[in-house]
Design an enzyme around this catalytic site. Structure first.
Site, mmCIF file in Angstrom:
data_model
loop_
_atom_site.group_PDB
_atom_site.id
_atom_site.type_symbol
_atom_site.label_atom_id
_atom_site.label_comp_id
_atom_site.label_asym_id
_atom_site.label_seq_id
_atom_site.Cartn_x
_atom_site.Cartn_y
_atom_site.Cartn_z
ATOM 1 N N GLU A 1 0.951 -1.695 12.686
ATOM 2 C CA GLU A 1 1.177 -3.140 12.789
ATOM 3 C C GLU A 1 1.542 -3.589 14.197
ATOM 4 O O GLU A 1 1.847 -4.755 14.405
ATOM 5 C CB GLU A 1 2.242 -3.565 11.785
ATOM 6 C CG GLU A 1 1.750 -3.377 10.353
ATOM 7 C CD GLU A 1 2.772 -3.808 9.307
ATOM 8 O OE1 GLU A 1 3.971 -3.853 9.635
ATOM 9 O OE2 GLU A 1 2.357 -4.103 8.177
ATOM 10 N N LYS B 1 3.347 1.338 16.220
ATOM 11 C CA LYS B 1 4.551 1.333 15.385
ATOM 12 C C LYS B 1 4.581 2.572 14.509
ATOM 13 O O LYS B 1 5.634 3.049 14.137
ATOM 14 C CB LYS B 1 4.505 0.067 14.510
ATOM 15 C CG LYS B 1 5.716 -0.241 13.688
ATOM 16 C CD LYS B 1 5.460 -1.530 12.876
ATOM 17 C CE LYS B 1 6.607 -1.889 11.960
ATOM 18 N NZ LYS B 1 6.212 -2.983 11.018
ATOM 19 N N GLN B 2 3.381 3.085 14.176
ATOM 20 C CA GLN B 2 3.320 4.107 13.135
ATOM 21 C C GLN B 2 1.976 4.828 13.180
ATOM 22 O O GLN B 2 1.069 4.435 13.883
ATOM 23 C CB GLN B 2 3.477 3.445 11.776
ATOM 24 C CG GLN B 2 2.346 2.473 11.435
ATOM 25 C CD GLN B 2 2.786 1.390 10.480
ATOM 26 O OE1 GLN B 2 3.032 0.279 10.916
ATOM 27 N NE2 GLN B 2 2.915 1.725 9.214
ATOM 28 N N TRP C 1 0.824 -1.215 0.000
ATOM 29 C CA TRP C 1 0.000 0.000 0.000
ATOM 30 C C TRP C 1 0.852 1.257 0.000
ATOM 31 O O TRP C 1 0.357 2.349 -0.265
ATOM 32 C CB TRP C 1 -0.927 0.001 1.202
ATOM 33 C CG TRP C 1 -0.227 0.260 2.523
ATOM 34 C CD1 TRP C 1 0.880 -0.382 3.007
ATOM 35 C CD2 TRP C 1 -0.558 1.247 3.492
ATOM 36 N NE1 TRP C 1 1.245 0.116 4.229
ATOM 37 C CE2 TRP C 1 0.382 1.114 4.561
ATOM 38 C CE3 TRP C 1 -1.558 2.206 3.587
ATOM 39 C CZ2 TRP C 1 0.336 1.937 5.705
ATOM 40 C CZ3 TRP C 1 -1.589 3.019 4.733
ATOM 41 C CH2 TRP C 1 -0.649 2.871 5.765
ATOM 42 N N ASP C 2 2.137 1.105 0.335
ATOM 43 C CA ASP C 2 3.064 2.231 0.276
ATOM 44 C C ASP C 2 2.882 3.013 -1.024
ATOM 45 O O ASP C 2 2.970 4.240 -1.046
ATOM 46 C CB ASP C 2 4.515 1.724 0.325
ATOM 47 C CG ASP C 2 4.808 0.824 1.506
ATOM 48 O OD1 ASP C 2 3.893 0.112 1.946
ATOM 49 O OD2 ASP C 2 5.961 0.816 1.978
#
Lengths: 824, 824
Positions: free
Chosen positions: B523, B635-636, B390-391
């Site tokens: 994640e 994580k993000q 998906w980046d």
């Protein structure tokens, strides 16, 4: 060569139920319903591998699938010639396609060890081979009272030579390392050369492993490396070491030929087979009997260097006893077992057979040396790789606790033995203190390679604590508590504090203790928050831990001091345990009046059962885990199991509503499910459902209803069968009654019963060891009869009424209440 | 042998910034801050593999790590001599230690293809070898304007012969199959024999794969099977087929030697190396130049049978052009690119370098043939196995959309190309209709072997729909919508109905639409219910799908009729989409005023950051997934990403509170995180935080802050760098403004800006393609200047003020608002 002095007997007439039995083409074998055994009346074909499981012998250490001594000669007939030793395993690195920190690193699997059963038979220049010639008579029989597996057949060779073959096999309950075979051949229509080659075959492999790429890739070359071979007269032995786990194993045989004819003996070695050949000048009508004594000794029990000499000593002793004597001892062991444990049901012979079959296999499967346990498939096959699960504590332990408590204790000792590994596993999962038992293991390391339905099932800790609590209530064995039990319970209790925390739920003011990211018993949901079963069992666990500390502090202060010091336990932890137990979040839907399986279960998408084809069960073989996890569908009992284990915390109406709700969403794709549903159904008055679920449990393997018994029996369902009788129809529970003691008010565990009788039965009876007593309950339509069989007396509760069995009044016969209407 | 007619030039004087440069022992190389290139001033040692990544060349199809033509000769110096082709992969079966239904079955990985760069150099009897002799001068330079990788060095052999070596390399932007090398050697202090061996080396392997047991076990023998070799004068080619994926590849070279000296040429074959040797009677001070033209042609683009002849034609053409002409074309391509896309920041040379570096690598990495995409590590290394994520849509697509929209369209066409596989994947996951795109893939099949952080990230569907929505707003390309876009959006929208359902939450009366058992962008939580990002994006997706249907029904009725028929879409589905969107559950904690990442995130156990050692980051390398999942730790960016993508749905105060909350629990262990935090920080007025997070993004690879750039660059962070400028400091968003059209009220996409200037900078400027226009925004302390560089004019919004750039008034210079106080 030792002279064998067995009295030779002429062969028995084979009692065949159908004298015209021939090679069967039937795709489904059924067995005649008999109470104490299992009889195969024609040679199995497509069901061959299944029957190898069902007729398997074992003693809790050795497990031998019921393959013939000659091996399976027929092409295209499924067979797994497996010999297993409880706790004897090979290990292998687990390879993950995407790795992560802390995943289980090493698998262990129960190894198929060298096959010591081998006997090959030649008649003149012809090999005895069921693919050729004609099989004139055939019968195989497993006897639950004698423990013997017997095979009797009559065969005519292609050249017209007829023989009768009668073999008997036993796996000794008295010496776990020993098994024995009596192999009788009678030439019926000729005199001539009969050759018997008795050997050990080391060319064995794990069938499951061979089909499983991870084993193939992890193991470079053969698992068993031959270290030594010893041949000395009738004695032959091999010594192997496993490639990765480094365990040593001596496999040995001692032959003893009984014949009035002349014979010669030669040592044989061919490939991985090593043994001894007897060439006998056989005389028509005269029996030739080869007695074969075999042993397995491994470095898990003895120093590797001593294994061969220990084997030899044991087999010499066995030969001195002889097969007949060993068979007598086997019978005596089983007589004692059945005297303590027999369960009788009148009115359904097939069911009676299933119940005995299950109990017999449990006895054959369970490790009892404190170093081994009972595998999901016992010692009968390679399914689940010989791993031990929570099945032991929750499904099987009670059977032994109430029928053979000394074995139950050994199962707990097994857990203590592996407490260090459980501590280490807790560290790997970043818990600074405490212990976490592995979800599946042989020697204590986590072997689950799929953590969502493995390591995430933290309830294993509470399950073990629960079994210790049950053990203490049923035995009062304070010595065990002091030496092992308390340490297990306290160390495992600690993990709940590491897992859970105090928080407020959305929209709530009151703080609660939550345990997130766990998987409960139901494996069709995974990694959920506040799984009811887990939280309720954790609450029980924490309270039990506090109770133990209180008890030890007051009654065994010095022992407690030592223990607390050893595990660095302080009082602040106890306070936290009490607070967590008190504030434990136990999700309940007030509107529907049901307990929620977890925080989100009731909000999940309903499974469309109507649109699910029959062939799509079990769901796990037809739907991606995400699809299953997303839906409101259960593989097995989860909340219902809590209703059973923590029975007195729930009102009957709650239980009934829970039953109604969860029954509608449960597939019973797990063999652990129906027995629990049966028990709760019996309790809430759904008698027909109780009966149906019970029947699905009791003959699960005999009827191969899960379709995978060829990989081994389902020991949990076997334990569940006994639970279905005792907990289900007998309504047996432990209640805590308040007593006034010298040191103030105390509670005391008391057995209570609330028996019901399925309308399909005339009566049933079962026995229970409890606090040193042996009791029996017999139930028929009119009465429940309690008998004190051993012991000084005990109080118990029958449907709310307290009665006392004493040596003076050892029998109480009570009227059965009018059966409630069947709600289901 | 073809006569080459390049004009020979005397060698340039090497411009060294430090004339005394020697072999470096430094463990960390930094590069001189220059705007348009990257210079290595001494031979890399421990950072060698890192620099092979940073100096890599590519054109979106071919990727060449910056290894020397001679290969890495030094022992113990890390190196990965990788050549990659976008979309050219080998496949392998994925082996799970515990299998389950529907798991991804086959992995694909970007293959290290035959190395065509090889040139070996001998001087008389001595091999040119940096391990021996002395390196007197050294420089390697990557030029973002010319696209050339240049290496210049001076070396003296052990026997005292000195040479100057000057090599240049380019990977053609004009012909994706082509790369070229100019390799110049000058004998400085001798005349004598100089030998150049130019070859193709097929003895290549994937380093990652070699270390990864699953590849080793899945692949029996070598991946590339040689089918054919062709040698014809200066032309050499090999034809290989991959073992499992069955793809064919022609690797070819055409040599052209330029020298005034006499020389001979011989064909060479040694092991897996095949090529041509030139032995030149070199004259002191006279340059010998070998021009080498190389190509890769695979059966993904051309019939296998034609690959060798196609290669030959292409290389003959290339030779006719010559290296100089190819270099001019390369420069022209880049001039055009920078004219459209350049971003300028004054006041921080290192940052300016990082920005250009990132943009240059994005251009080098992105597939632009509609059959390939952009991998997480581009074409620079084997991390993430060359998979597309998906980046692309969320982090990289906007960069191309606003700077090179024709490439952005190709990225969407790639998704359309693999819509059939996405449909098939949805079927595997039991969805009767719709499509689910794979979480990671090369040719359209799901390659994620860990579904909790893979297939469970269903938001990929919405991410793709979002990029189509953005594309439509920025380009108005209705043709694409009709031919491909609508079909993707509608098919993927369907999946939300299969995933979610209408239900009532605990204690609530109103029905909501819930989506359970998904993993959001973050994640460090997995398989949660009602992930905010997923639900909000699904809502956007469903509404967009309905909008498309409405638009097509009114404006392109026949096209819509065809499409609806093709995918069997009916109006009942549309109603359900509208209802689901309207009732979408978007968890919000009213008390704290923050959006909840998912149903349970706020109830999770807080992570003890204070007790977490620095070395324990990234957490995923130090904690079991269950430990991480159980805690309140990210994580993000997850909710914050929704705040950006769905910007106008949120109030600024909400955004600020969300930022405050999530910043405190986010580790930024993912390289996708800091750019989003920077953008939201800029929006809510946390200017210093915005700057810090931006700086962490912009030089992530140049400074190797994640420590793994030796496995390849981080293309998402490179895209995120541009987002940080445009979306972050420029405050660029698309707003929907209402317009009165002929057919009633309509909305129209309009660019809006709200620029801020980090106090560390003097000014910055970036360019934007939008609806056929090319705009530029320049920001300094006092003014924001908007310029129309191409096009007829456009309205846009500056901090609430609408302005119109026209050909008459192509420049607007507006005062910057007084900067708000920095809240952070």
């Amino acid at each position: 060569m030792a002279k064998c002095n067995k009295q030779l007997q002429q062969p028995d007439t084979i009692k065949m139920k159908d004298d015209t039995v021939q090679l069967s083409d039937a795709t489904h074998l059924s067995f005649p319903p008999e109470s104490w055994g299992l009889t195969e009346q024609s040679l199995a074909d497509v069901n061959n591998q299944l029957n190898e499981t069902l007729f398997a012998l074992g003693n809790g250490y050795i497990g031998l699938r019921a393959c013939a001594e000659e091996g399976e000669q027929r092409a295209n007939v499924p067979s797994l010639n497996g010999s297993y030793l409880n706790g004897f395993y090979e290990s292998e690195a687990i390879q993950y396609p995407e790795n992560a920190y802390g995943l289980a690193r090493t698998n262990q699997f129960m190894l198929n060890v060298p096959n010591a059963k081998c006997i090959e038979l030649h008649i003149e220049d012809e090999v005895f081979d069921l693919q050729r010639g004609s099989l004139d008579q055939y019968q195989r029989h497993l006897d639950f009272k004698t423990g013997l597996l017997t095979r009797t057949l009559q065969w005519t060779s292609p050249k017209g030579r007829s023989i009768r073959l009668h073999s008997q096999r036993l796996v000794s309950f008295d010496n776990k390392h020993l098994f024995a075979i009596s192999y009788e051949v009678t030439p019926l229509n000729f005199s001539g050369r009969i050759s018997l080659t008795s050997s050990i075959d080391s060319a064995v492999k794990n069938i499951e492993a061979g089909d499983d790429p991870r084993v193939g890739s992890a193991i470079s070359g053969p698992v068993l490396h031959k270290l030594e071979v010893m041949q000395d007269g009738d004695f032959t032995a091999t010594l192997h070491r496993t490639h990765n786990s480094g365990l040593c194993l001596a496999t040995a045989q001692q032959n003893c030929l009984h014949t009035t004819a002349s014979y010669t003996s030669t040592l044989q070695q061919s490939g991985e087979k090593i043994g001894q050949r007897f060439d006998v000048d056989a005389v028509q009508g005269q029996v030739i009997c080869l007695e074969k004594f075999c042993s397995y000794y491994s470095s898990r029990d003895f120093p590797a260097a001593s294994l061969l000499t220990t084997s030899k000593q044991a087999l010499v002793m066995a030969q001195v006893q002889g097969f007949t004597q060993l068979a007598k001892a086997q019978r005596a062991y089983l007589d004692d077992f059945w005297a303590q444990a027999d369960v009788r049901v009148s009115g359904d012979a097939a069911l009676q057979q299933g119940i005995h079959f299950n109990m017999f296999h449990l006895l054959q499967s369970v490790g009892r040396d404190g170093k081994t346990n009972i595998a999901a498939k016992g010692l009968t096959g390679e399914g689940y790789e010989g791993h031990y699960f929570w099945d032991t504590e929750i499904y099987i332990f009670p059977f032994f606790l109430y029928n053979k408590p000394e074995i139950a204790k050994k199962l707990l000792e097994y857990r203590y033995q592996y407490l260090p590994q459980a501590r280490e596993r807790a560290r790997q999962l970043s818990h600074a203190s405490g212990a976490l038992y592995p979800w599946r293991t042989i020697d204590g390391e986590e072997c689950s390679a799929y953590f969502p339905a493995g390591t995430a099932q933290y309830h294993i800790n509470a399950d073990i604590a629960y079994s210790i609590k049950l053990y203490m209530e049923a035995t009062g064995d304070t010595d065990f508590l002091l030496k092992q039990g308390a340490e297990i319970v306290l160390e495992t209790a600690r993990l709940w504090m590491g897992l859970g925390h105090f928080t407020r739920m959305r929209g709530q003011q009151q703080e609660v203790f939550c345990i997130n990211e766990v998987t409960g018993p139901d494996e069709y949901t995974a990694q959920v928050n506040n799984n009811y079963y887990t939280n309720a069992m954790a609450q029980m666990h924490l309270r039990f831990a506090v109770d133990i500390v209180t008890q030890l502090q007051t009654q065994h202060a010095e022992d407690y001091h030592q223990l607390a010091k050893k595990i660095s336990l302080d009082n602040a932890e106890l306070d936290a345990w009490q607070r967590a137990a008190a504030l434990m979040f136990l999700p309940y839907d007030a509107e529907r009046g049901i307990h929620e399986q977890d925080d989100s279960f009731l909000n999940k998408k309903p499974w469309d059962f109507a649109a699910t084809p029959k062939d799509n069960y079990p769901l796990l073989l037809h739907y991606h885990p995400l699809v299953i996890y997303r839906h409101q569908v259960c593989k097995q009992a989860d909340v219902l199991l809590a209703l059973l284990l923590l029975s007195d915390q729930f009102a009957l109406d709650d239980k009934r509503r829970d039953f109604d709700f969860y029954e509608a969403v449960t597939t019973h794709d797990s063999s652990l499910s129906t027995c629990i549903f049966s028990i709760i159904a019996a309790e809430v008055g759904y008698h027909d459902k109780a009966y149906d679920y019970f029947m699905q449990t009791a003959r699960l393997d005999l009827d191969n209803t899960h379709g995978n018994t060829h990989y081994g029996v389902h020991t949990a369902a076997m334990g569940g069968t006994w639970l279905g009788i005792a907990y289900g129809f007998g309504g047996m529970r432990i209640r805590h009654v308040h007593t006034e003691g010298g040191s103030g008010e105390q509670t005391r565990a008391q057995l209570s019963f609330a028996p019901v009788l399925p309308r399909q039965w005339q009566d049933y009876q079962f026995r229970v060891h409890f606090q040193g007593q042996l009791l029996e309950l017999e139930v028929n339509q009119s009465h429940a009869t309690y008998r004190l069989l051993r012991g000084n007396g005990v109080k118990l509760n029958h449907g709310g009424q307290v009665l006392e069995l004493t040596t003076e009044q050892p029998v109480w016969m009570l009227s059965m209440p009018a059966q409630e209407p069947n709600h289901a």
